[in-house]
Write an enzyme that holds these catalytic residues in place. Structure first.
Site, mmCIF file in Angstrom:
data_model
loop_
_atom_site.group_PDB
_atom_site.id
_atom_site.type_symbol
_atom_site.label_atom_id
_atom_site.label_comp_id
_atom_site.label_asym_id
_atom_site.label_seq_id
_atom_site.Cartn_x
_atom_site.Cartn_y
_atom_site.Cartn_z
ATOM 1 N N ARG A 224 32.761 -43.325 2.556
ATOM 2 C CA ARG A 224 33.880 -42.446 2.248
ATOM 3 C C ARG A 224 34.500 -42.889 0.930
ATOM 4 O O ARG A 224 34.528 -44.096 0.621
ATOM 5 C CB ARG A 224 34.946 -42.535 3.352
ATOM 6 C CG ARG A 224 34.583 -41.851 4.634
ATOM 7 C CD ARG A 224 34.516 -40.323 4.481
ATOM 8 N NE ARG A 224 34.183 -39.649 5.713
ATOM 9 C CZ ARG A 224 32.965 -39.194 6.032
ATOM 10 N NH1 ARG A 224 31.964 -39.343 5.197
ATOM 11 N NH2 ARG A 224 32.764 -38.560 7.170
ATOM 12 N N HIS A 272 28.452 -35.651 -2.364
ATOM 13 C CA HIS A 272 28.548 -35.878 -0.909
ATOM 14 C C HIS A 272 27.383 -35.207 -0.169
ATOM 15 O O HIS A 272 27.581 -34.363 0.708
ATOM 16 C CB HIS A 272 29.900 -35.368 -0.382
ATOM 17 C CG HIS A 272 30.276 -35.991 0.935
ATOM 18 N ND1 HIS A 272 31.570 -36.309 1.280
ATOM 19 C CD2 HIS A 272 29.525 -36.362 2.016
ATOM 20 C CE1 HIS A 272 31.603 -36.839 2.492
ATOM 21 N NE2 HIS A 272 30.363 -36.880 2.954
HETATM 22 C C1 GLV Z 1 29.283 -36.953 6.390
HETATM 23 O O1 GLV Z 1 29.951 -37.443 5.549
HETATM 24 C C2 GLV Z 1 29.372 -37.218 7.801
HETATM 25 O O2 GLV Z 1 30.335 -37.858 8.254
HETATM 26 O O3 GLV Z 1 28.473 -36.782 8.517
#
Ligand code: GLV
Length: 309
Positions: A224, A272
């Protein structure tokens, strides 16, 4: 009763298709078109608007659409007592390991430099960083971290792991707890963050952490954005304490267009995408939990809100 998908900004057509295929006749409502809120007893969620869930009185489960649940736990108005579940799925571990291996090999074989050389038509062989010399340190040895560790070992890397509590994993030097962090970091030449985001792990990629790594270490963050203190990273790159970083997650997403990471020569940015939740692969476990919630059976992959994962 009905299942609500609440994932603003996410395309959910394929989720609806796969959930309906597995459970014909299921009543699916896509937020904000929820109809009567009291008919909804199961929520499938990604980045919901905080405060929203307290409007649904009969929820039996809130299921995260991803592996992480920090987006749920960050909501101070999350209804107490409603079980939270997360995705634990082989294809997510596979896609995460692919990303991590790519980032590690890209660094060791210096592909960014060759890309620059190519743009200048420069023929410039470089000495690769050998796998055997590059101890990799993985922070977080859950399903994803363990899968990546096994695959990196198979490629010839020495792998250490660090987690909150002790664990034994074949071929991995495991370190546990804050008292072992210094020893773990001091031998790690490529640091990979795969931790859940909790109050204890927030900001763990910081100046002190970087200072304890061997000079020239490389950092990969696929967990994160809030694990990383972004200014500390920039400072460590400036002094060459770190040689580079590959980042898939950011404090603010999408990464703002004026953010220094975009154009930093030592930083690779991706949006991401390191681990993808494939609706086809994950829908069966959502439906399994949906059925369990209807019949009062124990749910799978339940999160402990105190632990944060
Ligand atoms: C992605 O970031 C997840 O938590 O699956």
């Amino acid at each position: 009763m009905a299942l609500m998908i609440i994932a603003p900004g996410t395309r959910v057509t394929s989720w609806v298709k796969h959930l309906e295929r597995l459970e014909p006749g299921i009543d699916i409502r896509v937020w904000p078109d929820t109809g009567a809120r009291d008919e909804i007893d199961f929520a499938l969620s990604w980045q919901h608007p905080p405060g929203e869930f307290k409007k649904y009185r009969y929820l039996k489960c809130i299921a995260s659409l991803g592996a992480g649940v920090d987006h749920l736990l960050a909501d101070p108005d999350l209804p107490a007592g409603v079980p939270l579940t997360r995705v634990v799925e082989h294809s997510m571990a596979q896609s995460m390991s692919e990303y991590v291996i790519l980032a590690v090999l890209n660094h060791c074989r210096q592909f960014d430099d060759y890309r620059t050389d190519q743009s200048q038509k420069k023929w410039q062989p470089r000495i690769p960083l050998l796998a055997a010399d590059m101890r990799i340190g993985i922070m977080g040895l859950g399903q994803l971290g363990t899968d990546a560790a096994g695959k990196l070992i198979a490629l010839g890397f020495a792998v250490s792991g660090w987690r909150k509590t002790p664990q034994t994993i074949d071929g991995v030097d495991c370190f546990a707890g804050t008292e072992a962090l210094n020893d773990f970091l001091s031998q790690t030449r490529i640091l990979i963050c795969m931790l859940p985001l909790t109050p204890q792990t927030k900001g763990i990629l910081n100046r002190d952490t970087f200072a304890k790594l061997p000079a020239g270490a490389y950092v990969i963050n696929v967990a994160r954005g809030a694990h990383l203190l972004e200014d500390d990273l920039l400072a460590a790159l400036d002094t060459d304490q770190l040689s580079g970083a590959c980042l898939d997650v950011f404090e603010t997403e999408p990464l703002p267009s004026d953010h220094p990471f975009w154009s930093h020569p030592k930083i690779t940015v991706t949006p991401h995408i390191s681990s993808i939740t494939f609706s086809r692969a994950v829908a069966p476990q959502i439906i399994e939990n949906y059925r369990r919630s209807q019949t009062g059976q124990p749910l799978l992959n339940v999160v402990d809100p105190q632990r944060g994962y």
